[in-house]
Design a protein around this motif. Sequence first.
Motif, PDB file in Angstrom:
ATOM      1  N   SER A 143       0.851  -1.184   0.000  1.00 50.31           N
ATOM      2  CA  SER A 143       0.000   0.000   0.000  1.00 50.31           C
ATOM      3  C   SER A 143       0.890   1.238   0.000  1.00 50.31           C
ATOM      4  O   SER A 143       1.507   1.577   1.002  1.00 50.31           O
ATOM      5  N   ARG A 144       0.965   1.907  -1.152  1.00 50.47           N
ATOM      6  CA  ARG A 144       1.846   3.079  -1.291  1.00 50.47           C
ATOM      7  C   ARG A 144       1.073   4.386  -1.466  1.00 50.47           C
ATOM      8  O   ARG A 144       1.551   5.439  -1.074  1.00 50.47           O
ATOM      9  N   ARG A 188      -4.598  -1.768  -1.623  1.00 48.72           N
ATOM     10  CA  ARG A 188      -4.226  -2.912  -0.798  1.00 48.72           C
ATOM     11  C   ARG A 188      -5.014  -4.122  -1.283  1.00 48.72           C
ATOM     12  O   ARG A 188      -5.939  -3.991  -2.086  1.00 48.72           O
ATOM     13  N   SER A 189      -4.651  -5.294  -0.774  1.00 53.43           N
ATOM     14  CA  SER A 189      -5.388  -6.512  -1.122  1.00 53.43           C
ATOM     15  C   SER A 189      -5.104  -7.574  -0.081  1.00 53.43           C
ATOM     16  O   SER A 189      -4.199  -7.435   0.745  1.00 53.43           O
ATOM     17  N   GLN A 190      -5.874  -8.641  -0.156  1.00 46.63           N
ATOM     18  CA  GLN A 190      -5.501  -9.875   0.510  1.00 46.63           C
ATOM     19  C   GLN A 190      -4.698 -10.705  -0.490  1.00 46.63           C
ATOM     20  O   GLN A 190      -4.172 -10.164  -1.461  1.00 46.63           O
ATOM     21  N   MET A 224      -0.839  -1.143  -9.493  1.00 40.94           N
ATOM     22  CA  MET A 224      -1.799  -0.112  -9.868  1.00 40.94           C
ATOM     23  C   MET A 224      -0.955   1.124 -10.105  1.00 40.94           C
ATOM     24  O   MET A 224      -0.399   1.691  -9.157  1.00 40.94           O
ATOM     25  N   PHE A 225      -0.802   1.519 -11.361  1.00 35.93           N
ATOM     26  CA  PHE A 225       0.259   2.453 -11.769  1.00 35.93           C
ATOM     27  C   PHE A 225      -0.337   3.653 -12.499  1.00 35.93           C
ATOM     28  O   PHE A 225      -1.178   3.504 -13.394  1.00 35.93           O
ATOM     29  N   CYS A 226       0.096   4.831 -12.111  1.00 30.31           N
ATOM     30  CA  CYS A 226      -0.343   6.075 -12.757  1.00 30.31           C
ATOM     31  C   CYS A 226       0.633   6.424 -13.866  1.00 30.31           C
ATOM     32  O   CYS A 226       1.809   6.740 -13.608  1.00 30.31           O
ATOM     33  N   GLY A 257       0.913   0.911  -5.655  1.00 30.51           N
ATOM     34  CA  GLY A 257       1.025  -0.332  -4.897  1.00 30.51           C
ATOM     35  C   GLY A 257       1.253  -1.486  -5.843  1.00 30.51           C
ATOM     36  O   GLY A 257       0.771  -1.465  -6.985  1.00 30.51           O
ATOM     37  N   GLU A 258       2.029  -2.478  -5.402  1.00 31.00           N
ATOM     38  CA  GLU A 258       2.372  -3.592  -6.298  1.00 31.00           C
ATOM     39  C   GLU A 258       2.459  -4.904  -5.534  1.00 31.00           C
ATOM     40  O   GLU A 258       2.613  -4.919  -4.311  1.00 31.00           O
ATOM     41  N   VAL A 259       2.349  -6.001  -6.288  1.00 34.00           N
ATOM     42  CA  VAL A 259       2.653  -7.334  -5.798  1.00 34.00           C
ATOM     43  C   VAL A 259       3.709  -7.905  -6.725  1.00 34.00           C
ATOM     44  O   VAL A 259       3.693  -7.633  -7.938  1.00 34.00           O
TER      45      VAL A 259
END
Length: 439
Positions: free
Chosen positions: A152-153, A158-160, A241-243, A251-253
């Motif tokens: 979470s940036r 965020r996610s599970q 999720m990138f702007c 935020g990334e995984v």
Amino acid sequence: MACLLQLALLCVVVGSVDGKYYGKEIATSWGSSASNGLAGSIYAVDKNTIQIIGFSFTPSGDGAGTAILMGKGKTFENAKTSGDLSNAVTVMAGPLRSYNGEDIIFDIADGVISDFGYLAVGNTDSQVLYGGASIPQGFVAPAQQDIGTFTSRAHSVRSQEVTVIDDRTIFIRSFRYDGQGPDAYFYVGVTDAVKLQQAPYGIIPDENGVSDKKATQYSDRDIMLTLPSTISAIELKWLSMFCISYSHNFGEVTFPDDLNVPPHIGQVDIDREGFNCEAMSEQLQVSWLITNDSITFELAGNINRNEDYMAFGLSGSTTRPQMNDADVVVADYREGSTPRAVDYFITSKAQCSSNGGTCPDTSTANVAIDDVTDVSAEVTYGITRVKYTRARNTGDAKDKEYMTDGTEQQVVWAVGPLNTKKEAAKHYTNARSSCELYF
């Protein structure tokens, strides 16, 4: 067919031919003494399934006794030398015909791949092996793999747990994003750092198959993403999720280097239940199974299960997709509710009223019978699946007959919201081009 066709912690050796991923490589050779033109690359699709890409084999005579075998307790070299096939089981029965560079796939009914020491083509009558390959000790077959959660940036991302289902399918549990980014998308890359990428990497479609509109708000939603055919999760470093405008990672995984997952079902058509299967769109898949005079369908959709329906049936026209006079079933499965699959006859695109429209067969407008039975449903990895059965020919004036004599039939489909009466309202997406199926 005119419609869209879809639907090891050791050093992981991935399987690819011409850039496509086919699973984890078992072998590309059938041994130095392979005979009868035996060739092809062998891959594990999952623990129970093997496919051979470019399989070639020329049987002697009529091929009596030939089969694809898997043996326990021995390597291929041991079995070849000893001529003892007592521990071998048939995984693809013969007699085998001639194959010339074809792709074949089969399931293992008796155990899993790691239970066996080798795979071979042989003759159970003469106890001869024409060629084969040993299965490495400690072999770990592809399987769905959890890869962690989104960091979470910014913008409440965020996610599970995130699960890679296969090399092109990613399931995200409880994804959250406030939707306030000016130019944000689901975005993938192959660089160590999350940053702008060059094609084919970068923006990927959202859960509805849309990639040309910025992401909107997500409030703890389970979503399924499908990577484009030009990208495999095996090669990726991260999903973000990138702007784009500000080159900002919300935020990334990250993907592990040893990702070992099955190949995408769009590249490998695995039919475990005998169902036929066609993808109507990136969002909706239809499967069916004919048993005597009945036909069982399963509609599988990447939908908002608490708001949306899935519809499928026979077109009102024999030459094109037409909703007017169409015979469809509208299915939904809301959380905490009983699954529904309702028989509809459509006289117009309007919502149902006493004058007609998109109406259930049992409505006052249609005055017919609901011929759908045996409704069941489940939700797996965010995909809502509703299964139901009806007679191929119900005899109901508001129903059309599903033909099994080789006649091609026009079908229609749609995904849309339910209204306050829990009936079908105007769809979000539907059949736009001709789609004929053989039942």
